[in-house]
Design an enzyme around this catalytic site. Structure first.
Site: not given
Ligand SMILES: *Cc1c(COP(=O)(O)O)cnc(C)c1O
Length: 360
Positions: A102, A172, A196
């Site tokens: 990510w 993030d 999540k």
């Molecule tokens: C799941 C995840 C993403 C991707 O998220 P999307 O909503 O599918 O774009 C990005 N960063 C982290 C840390 C994630 O767990």
């Protein structure tokens, strides 16, 4: 079939009381005679829902008044572009720590709009740790500094927040938001895909310090400009209405649970059960260095690929689903977000013990 223990990394388990409440209100929400899905986003009934969602999130995370909460779409992946487009306002330079897939995706997007300095990386050991940061390597004039605070695929997390001085820290937080206490004031911007720990996919939450709004690069599309959404209460266009409603129910559930202090204790307890087992097992092995282990995503392996496959298959048959690791790393991963009850973790460990005895 009864409900299973779902260890999916995302979309993931939601609290059962939330699903039941949504079911009860599905055809007639809050006495309106219609589903939330059928409401105009401009209606009074819907305004109350989005206001309540924001109010509860602010209360749970103790978000200071000089931060805006935005309910957006496009997932965390859209934020990989949105963040640089909005924050590259002066030097067009950014510092990044590379802690996995990510982070890499965020880096690749930022590079399209400016200069990226990789301050540290844990790629040398397949991202199984959080690299120690050397302040000497930080760019003093960076427009922002980006970390992935919980690495969903590799199962690592930051246990201390880097001090970036006057450079806004961006994170993030997709896979650890609301799972433990974070001091929001340490960040310039927090973003998270909802699927999540917040609610259904389709909603993305952004928490941004007000002074970082309004200096987007000139070619920024109107829908990717934080100013657009901040000035319109996340209703410049139709927001993901039903996803925001479910998020509101999740926030209510979390508040009733005792808020962040209570869920953090619960998450520590759940993770400890699993890590203690892994540390003492003669067959299973955790893949992350102990000091950087995630509370949310627990990757582990067996001695052979054949055993990994066998375990995943037998676990699924026993009602423990989605235990396969990310397709890029293989092995197993148990994602134990807020909605996973401790009973699920205890039952999984019992099942792992049995597998160990049978396959040793
Ligand atoms: C799941 C995840 C993403 C991707 O998220 P999307 O909503 O599918 O774009 C990005 N960063 C982290 C840390 C994630 O767990």
């Amino acid at each position: 079939m009864d409900r299973v223990y779902n260890f999916s990394a995302g979309p993931s388990m939601l609290p059962l009381p939330v699903l039941e409440k949504a079911q009860k209100e599905l055809t007639n929400a809050r006495g309106t005679g219609m589903s939330v899905m059928e409401m105009s986003h401009r209606s009074k009934a819907y305004q109350e829902i989005i206001d309540e969602a924001e109010r509860l999130l602010r209360e749970l995370m103790e978000i200071p008044d000089n931060y805006k909460v935005l309910f957006l779409q496009g997932g965390a992946s859209t934020q990989f572009s949105t963040v640089p487009l909005n924050l590259f306002s002066k030097s067009r330079k950014a510092d990044f720590v590379n802690t996995g897939m990510w982070s890499k995706k965020a880096i690749a997007e930022a590079k399209r709009y400016g200069t990226v300095n990789i301050v540290a990386s844990s790629e040398d050991k397949t991202f199984n740790y959080i690299p120690r940061l050397d302040k000497e390597k930080f760019s003093k004039d960076a427009d922002f500094f980006h970390i992935t605070i919980n690495n969903t695929i590799y199962g690592t997390r930051y246990t201390t927040i880097p001090d970036t001085g006057d450079v806004p820290l961006v994170t993030d937080m997709s896979s650890s938001i609301l799972s433990q206490y974070y001091d929001v004031s340490k960040f310039g911007l927090i973003y998270a895909g909802a699927q999540k720990n917040i609610g259904p996919a389709g909603l993305t939450v952004v928490i941004i310090r007000e002074d970082l709004i309004g200096n987007a690069m000139e070619f920024t599309p109107v829908m990717l400009n934080y100013k657009t959404h901040a000035e319109n209460g996340s209703m410049y266009n139709t927001p993901p209405t039903f996803a925001i409603y479910i998020a509101m129910l999740v926030f209510e559930w979390l508040k009733e649970f005792g808020g962040i202090p209570a869920i953090e204790q619960y998450n520590i307890e759940k993770a400890k059960i699993l890590y203690d087992f892994l540390d003492n097992s003669s067959l299973f092995k955790g893949t992350v260095v102990p000091e950087d282990r995630s509370l949310m995503n627990v990757p582990f392996i067996l001695p052979t690929e054949e055993l990994n496959k066998k375990f995943i298959k037998e676990a699924e048959a026993a009602g423990f689903v989605n235990l396969a690791g990310h397709r890029s790393v293989g092995g197993m991963r148990a994602s134990i977000y807020n909605a996973m009850p401790i009973e699920g973790v205890l039952a999984l460990v019992e099942f792992m013990k049995k597998f160990e005895t049978e396959n040793n």
